[in-house]
Design a protein around this motif. Structure first.
Motif, PDB file in Angstrom:
ATOM      1  N   SER A 216       0.833  -1.203   0.000  1.00  0.00           N
ATOM      2  CA  SER A 216       0.000   0.000   0.000  1.00  0.00           C
ATOM      3  C   SER A 216       0.869   1.256   0.000  1.00  0.00           C
ATOM      4  CB  SER A 216      -0.949  -0.010   1.203  1.00  0.00           C
ATOM      5  OG  SER A 216      -0.246  -0.227   2.403  1.00  0.00           O
ATOM      6  N   ASN A 217       2.022   1.221   0.700  1.00  0.00           N
ATOM      7  CA  ASN A 217       2.941   2.363   0.679  1.00  0.00           C
ATOM      8  C   ASN A 217       3.413   2.666  -0.741  1.00  0.00           C
ATOM      9  OD1 ASN A 217       2.872   2.981   3.360  1.00  0.00           O
ATOM     10  ND2 ASN A 217       4.980   2.385   3.810  1.00  0.00           N
ATOM     11  N   PHE A 218       3.926   1.637  -1.420  1.00  0.00           N
ATOM     12  CA  PHE A 218       4.465   1.834  -2.763  1.00  0.00           C
ATOM     13  C   PHE A 218       3.392   2.333  -3.737  1.00  0.00           C
ATOM     14  CE2 PHE A 218       8.366  -1.248  -2.608  1.00  0.00           C
ATOM     15  CZ  PHE A 218       8.986  -0.371  -1.729  1.00  0.00           C
ATOM     16  N   VAL A 219       2.209   1.730  -3.690  1.00  0.00           N
ATOM     17  CA  VAL A 219       1.142   2.112  -4.625  1.00  0.00           C
ATOM     18  C   VAL A 219       0.703   3.546  -4.386  1.00  0.00           C
ATOM     19  CG1 VAL A 219      -1.246   1.666  -5.306  1.00  0.00           C
ATOM     20  CG2 VAL A 219       0.331  -0.250  -5.006  1.00  0.00           C
ATOM     21  N   ALA A 220       0.455   3.913  -3.116  1.00  0.00           N
ATOM     22  CA  ALA A 220       0.018   5.274  -2.814  1.00  0.00           C
ATOM     23  C   ALA A 220       1.097   6.290  -3.176  1.00  0.00           C
ATOM     24  CB  ALA A 220      -0.344   5.387  -1.329  1.00  0.00           C
ATOM     25  N   GLN A 221       2.356   5.968  -2.880  1.00  0.00           N
ATOM     26  CA  GLN A 221       3.448   6.890  -3.205  1.00  0.00           C
ATOM     27  C   GLN A 221       3.589   7.088  -4.703  1.00  0.00           C
ATOM     28  OE1 GLN A 221       6.547   4.819  -1.104  1.00  0.00           O
ATOM     29  NE2 GLN A 221       6.264   5.987   0.788  1.00  0.00           N
ATOM     30  N   ALA A 222       3.495   6.010  -5.472  1.00  0.00           N
ATOM     31  CA  ALA A 222       3.630   6.124  -6.921  1.00  0.00           C
ATOM     32  C   ALA A 222       2.486   6.938  -7.516  1.00  0.00           C
ATOM     33  CB  ALA A 222       3.688   4.737  -7.559  1.00  0.00           C
ATOM     34  N   LEU A 223       1.269   6.730  -7.018  1.00  0.00           N
ATOM     35  CA  LEU A 223       0.128   7.490  -7.524  1.00  0.00           C
ATOM     36  C   LEU A 223       0.247   8.975  -7.180  1.00  0.00           C
ATOM     37  CD1 LEU A 223      -2.804   5.025  -6.704  1.00  0.00           C
ATOM     38  CD2 LEU A 223      -1.969   5.638  -8.969  1.00  0.00           C
ATOM     39  N   ARG A 224       0.817   9.279  -6.036  1.00  0.00           N
ATOM     40  CA  ARG A 224       0.950  10.677  -5.607  1.00  0.00           C
ATOM     41  C   ARG A 224       2.231  11.335  -6.130  1.00  0.00           C
ATOM     42  NH1 ARG A 224      -0.606   8.946   0.569  1.00  0.00           N
ATOM     43  NH2 ARG A 224      -2.868   9.275   0.456  1.00  0.00           N
ATOM     44  N   LYS A 225       2.965  10.622  -6.958  1.00  0.00           N
ATOM     45  CA  LYS A 225       4.226  11.128  -7.513  1.00  0.00           C
ATOM     46  C   LYS A 225       5.273  11.373  -6.417  1.00  0.00           C
ATOM     47  CE  LYS A 225       2.390  11.203 -11.610  1.00  0.00           C
ATOM     48  NZ  LYS A 225       2.769  10.169 -12.619  1.00  0.00           N
ATOM     49  N   GLU A 226       5.227  10.542  -5.392  1.00  0.00           N
ATOM     50  CA  GLU A 226       6.204  10.612  -4.304  1.00  0.00           C
ATOM     51  C   GLU A 226       7.230   9.501  -4.495  1.00  0.00           C
ATOM     52  OE1 GLU A 226       2.891  12.099  -0.964  1.00  0.00           O
ATOM     53  OE2 GLU A 226       3.846  10.114  -0.832  1.00  0.00           O
ATOM     54  N   PRO A 227       8.434   9.641  -3.917  1.00  0.00           N
ATOM     55  CA  PRO A 227       9.427   8.569  -4.031  1.00  0.00           C
ATOM     56  C   PRO A 227       8.985   7.319  -3.280  1.00  0.00           C
ATOM     57  CG  PRO A 227      10.213  10.288  -2.557  1.00  0.00           C
ATOM     58  CD  PRO A 227       8.965  10.821  -3.190  1.00  0.00           C
ATOM     59  N   LEU A 228       9.345   6.165  -3.808  1.00  0.00           N
ATOM     60  CA  LEU A 228       9.055   4.893  -3.147  1.00  0.00           C
ATOM     61  C   LEU A 228      10.093   4.667  -2.059  1.00  0.00           C
ATOM     62  CD1 LEU A 228       8.297   2.631  -6.265  1.00  0.00           C
ATOM     63  CD2 LEU A 228       6.844   4.335  -5.137  1.00  0.00           C
ATOM     64  N   THR A 229       9.639   4.590  -0.821  1.00  0.00           N
ATOM     65  CA  THR A 229      10.576   4.478   0.300  1.00  0.00           C
ATOM     66  C   THR A 229      10.933   3.018   0.548  1.00  0.00           C
ATOM     67  OG1 THR A 229       8.678   4.508   1.800  1.00  0.00           O
ATOM     68  CG2 THR A 229       9.780   6.591   1.403  1.00  0.00           C
ATOM     69  N   VAL A 230      12.206   2.694   0.360  1.00  0.00           N
ATOM     70  CA  VAL A 230      12.716   1.345   0.596  1.00  0.00           C
ATOM     71  C   VAL A 230      13.592   1.400   1.839  1.00  0.00           C
ATOM     72  CG1 VAL A 230      14.191  -0.498  -0.288  1.00  0.00           C
ATOM     73  CG2 VAL A 230      12.629   0.717  -1.841  1.00  0.00           C
ATOM     74  N   TYR A 231      13.301   0.519   2.805  1.00  0.00           N
ATOM     75  CA  TYR A 231      14.046   0.523   4.062  1.00  0.00           C
ATOM     76  C   TYR A 231      15.180  -0.491   4.008  1.00  0.00           C
ATOM     77  CZ  TYR A 231      10.215   3.358   5.781  1.00  0.00           C
ATOM     78  OH  TYR A 231       9.296   4.376   5.938  1.00  0.00           O
ATOM     79  N   GLY A 232      16.343  -0.080   4.540  1.00  0.00           N
ATOM     80  CA  GLY A 232      17.523  -0.938   4.484  1.00  0.00           C
ATOM     81  C   GLY A 232      18.063  -1.007   3.071  1.00  0.00           C
ATOM     82  N   ASP A 233      18.624  -2.177   2.720  1.00  0.00           N
ATOM     83  CA  ASP A 233      19.210  -2.320   1.383  1.00  0.00           C
ATOM     84  C   ASP A 233      18.195  -2.796   0.345  1.00  0.00           C
ATOM     85  OD1 ASP A 233      18.817  -4.924   2.136  1.00  0.00           O
ATOM     86  OD2 ASP A 233      20.948  -5.471   2.182  1.00  0.00           O
ATOM     87  N   GLY A 234      16.965  -3.059   0.774  1.00  0.00           N
ATOM     88  CA  GLY A 234      15.927  -3.486  -0.162  1.00  0.00           C
ATOM     89  C   GLY A 234      16.007  -4.932  -0.577  1.00  0.00           C
ATOM     90  N   LYS A 235      16.888  -5.698   0.097  1.00  0.00           N
ATOM     91  CA  LYS A 235      17.041  -7.105  -0.266  1.00  0.00           C
ATOM     92  C   LYS A 235      16.194  -8.036   0.611  1.00  0.00           C
ATOM     93  CE  LYS A 235      21.673  -6.463  -2.168  1.00  0.00           C
ATOM     94  NZ  LYS A 235      23.108  -6.844  -2.091  1.00  0.00           N
ATOM     95  N   GLN A 236      15.462  -7.442   1.548  1.00  0.00           N
ATOM     96  CA  GLN A 236      14.545  -8.269   2.332  1.00  0.00           C
ATOM     97  C   GLN A 236      13.493  -8.874   1.396  1.00  0.00           C
ATOM     98  OE1 GLN A 236      15.134  -4.909   2.482  1.00  0.00           O
ATOM     99  NE2 GLN A 236      14.220  -4.139   4.378  1.00  0.00           N
ATOM    100  N   THR A 237      13.071 -10.084   1.685  1.00  0.00           N
ATOM    101  CA  THR A 237      12.092 -10.735   0.808  1.00  0.00           C
ATOM    102  C   THR A 237      10.748 -10.892   1.524  1.00  0.00           C
ATOM    103  OG1 THR A 237      12.633 -13.006   1.474  1.00  0.00           O
ATOM    104  CG2 THR A 237      13.933 -12.023  -0.317  1.00  0.00           C
ATOM    105  N   ARG A 238       9.692 -10.842   0.719  1.00  0.00           N
ATOM    106  CA  ARG A 238       8.334 -11.104   1.190  1.00  0.00           C
ATOM    107  C   ARG A 238       7.599 -11.858   0.082  1.00  0.00           C
ATOM    108  NH1 ARG A 238      10.655  -9.507   4.917  1.00  0.00           N
ATOM    109  NH2 ARG A 238      10.054  -7.952   6.494  1.00  0.00           N
ATOM    110  N   SER A 239       6.471 -12.446   0.469  1.00  0.00           N
ATOM    111  CA  SER A 239       5.617 -13.154  -0.488  1.00  0.00           C
ATOM    112  C   SER A 239       4.245 -12.498  -0.456  1.00  0.00           C
ATOM    113  CB  SER A 239       5.507 -14.635  -0.119  1.00  0.00           C
ATOM    114  OG  SER A 239       6.790 -15.235  -0.084  1.00  0.00           O
TER     115      SER A 239
END
Length: 404
Positions: A278-301
């Motif tokens: 939801s963070n990424f989608v809302a940020q992209a729609l609002r023309k805001e930067p996508l905030t990635v925490y840490g190195d971005g290599k954490q995985t999720r499903s």
């Protein structure tokens, strides 16, 4: 008696006709017949009986005329019988009015009995989608929600349905309801928000595994949770809920089911709940930067919400207690997820790195072998197909009637 004899004998004794002397009664007609036969012959009863038989024969000949061959006659007889059965089956009856129109084709005993189902948190993201499916299959549904994170708009389309009811209530307070099944989804599932004879399904979470040392995670893994960390109120709360649920099962013979839900996304998610999709989608729609925490290599499903709903219903209707992992084994790093969001919404969306949060699990992926084998369930919607559906919903809610 004397009057009867006088009547049957003709004139009274002493009358002019008989000179005052007694005359014996004339012999009865058909005296050679038995009394019963004489009674049947009286008043032309055989004539009426014969007329009735002739009328019945005429009607039968009219509606079932003879044919030139026995096969044709048999075929018409079968057709007439089928037509009669069809007509009788279409007539209303008390049973059909209680169980729905059977149409004379499906025995009532084979119809599924509609259930009375309670969904706590039913106005929330997952709960409202589950309510949709339960109402669709014909159940009566009661939603209990305090609307802390749930929204009335999520279930407003059911308000006119007589099989739907919503109660504003906090589940920490007692409430007495008679139901067949309980789906317990009432719990703020985001870090931002942090004697019943029914079958009880607890929606637990993949957070019970903590920052797992085993990958992928199977249901027998006990987890690696920090009990005093910033996320522990949610992690340990769900672990305690599983403990209490099993204690009630063993001590009070309560029918229970336990689902461990992995990351889920889809329409009706809270827009600013702090979760990564939801963070990424809302940020992209609002023309805001996508905030990635840490190195971005954490995985999720990530599983689409309709897949989760089917898994929950399969678990509730099955005979296995669980716990069961319900999630999509497809594994994405945070950077890979950000790329999918860019491809879906805005290829020029910028990525901004920030310090990682405490106790953030490095890897998270479900092993769903048990769910596939025992529940016959597995997710069907891939991320690149489900994400656009969520984007459409977010775009409407963020911009309303404006052009995005």
């Amino acid at each position: 008696m004397a009057s009867e004899l006088t009547y049957r004998g003709g004139a009274a004794p002493g009358s002019a006709s008989d000179g005052g002397e007694y005359s014996p009664k004339p012999s009865k007609p058909l005296s050679w017949l038995t009394r019963a036969a004489r009674y049947a012959a009286a008043e032309h009863r055989p004539v009426f009986a014969l007329a009735g038989m002739l009328l019945a024969a005429a009607l039968f000949s009219l509606y079932a005329p003879s044919a030139s061959s026995s096969d044709a006659s048999s075929g018409r007889a079968v057709s007439a019988a089928a037509a009669t059965f069809s007509h009788l089956s279409s007539l209303p009856s008390s049973a059909s009015s209680l169980h729905g129109s059977a149409g004379g084709k499906v025995p009532l005993g084979l119809r599924r009995r509609a259930l009375r189902v309670l969904v706590t948190g039913g106005a929330g993201f997952v709960g409202s989608h589950l309510v949709d499916r339960l109402v669709e299959r014909g159940d009566s549904v009661i939603v209990v929600d305090n609307f802390f994170t749930g929204r009335k708009d999520n279930v407003a389309h059911h308000l006119a349905n007589p099989r739907f009811e919503v109660i504003r209530h906090d589940v920490v307070e007692p409430i007495l309801l008679e139901v067949d099944q309980i789906y317990h989804l009432a719990c703020p599932a985001s870090p931002v928000h942090y004697k019943i004879g029914a079958r009880f399904l607890l929606t637990s979470t993949s957070e019970v595994y903590g920052d797992p040392l085993q990958h992928p995670q199977v249901e027998t893994y006990w987890g690696n949770v920090n009990p005093i960390g910033v996320r522990s109120c949610y992690d340990e709360g769900k672990r305690t809920a599983e403990t209490l649920t099993m204690d009630y099962h063993r001590g009070a013979n309560l029918e229970v089911r336990i689902a461990r839900i992995f990351n889920t996304y889809g329409p009706r998610m809270c827009i600013d709940d702090g979760r990564v999709v939801s963070n990424f989608v809302a940020q992209a729609l609002r023309k805001e930067p996508l905030t990635v925490y840490g190195d971005g290599k954490q995985t999720r499903s990530f599983q689409y919400v309709s897949d989760l709903v089917e898994g929950l219903m399969s678990l509730m209707e099955g005979e296995h207690i669980g716990p069961f992992n319900l999630g999509n084994p497809g594994e994405f790093t945070m950077l890979e997820l950000a790329k999918v969001v860019q491809d879906t919404i805005d290829p020029n969306a910028r990525i901004e790195f920030r310090p990682n949060t405490a106790d953030d699990p490095h890897k998270r992926k479900p092993d769903i072998t048990r769910a596939k084998e025992l529940l016959g369930w597995e997710p069907k919607v891939p991320l690149r197909e489900g994400l656009p559906l969520m984007v459409t919903d977010f775009r409407k809610r963020i911009f309303g009637d404006q052009e995005a």
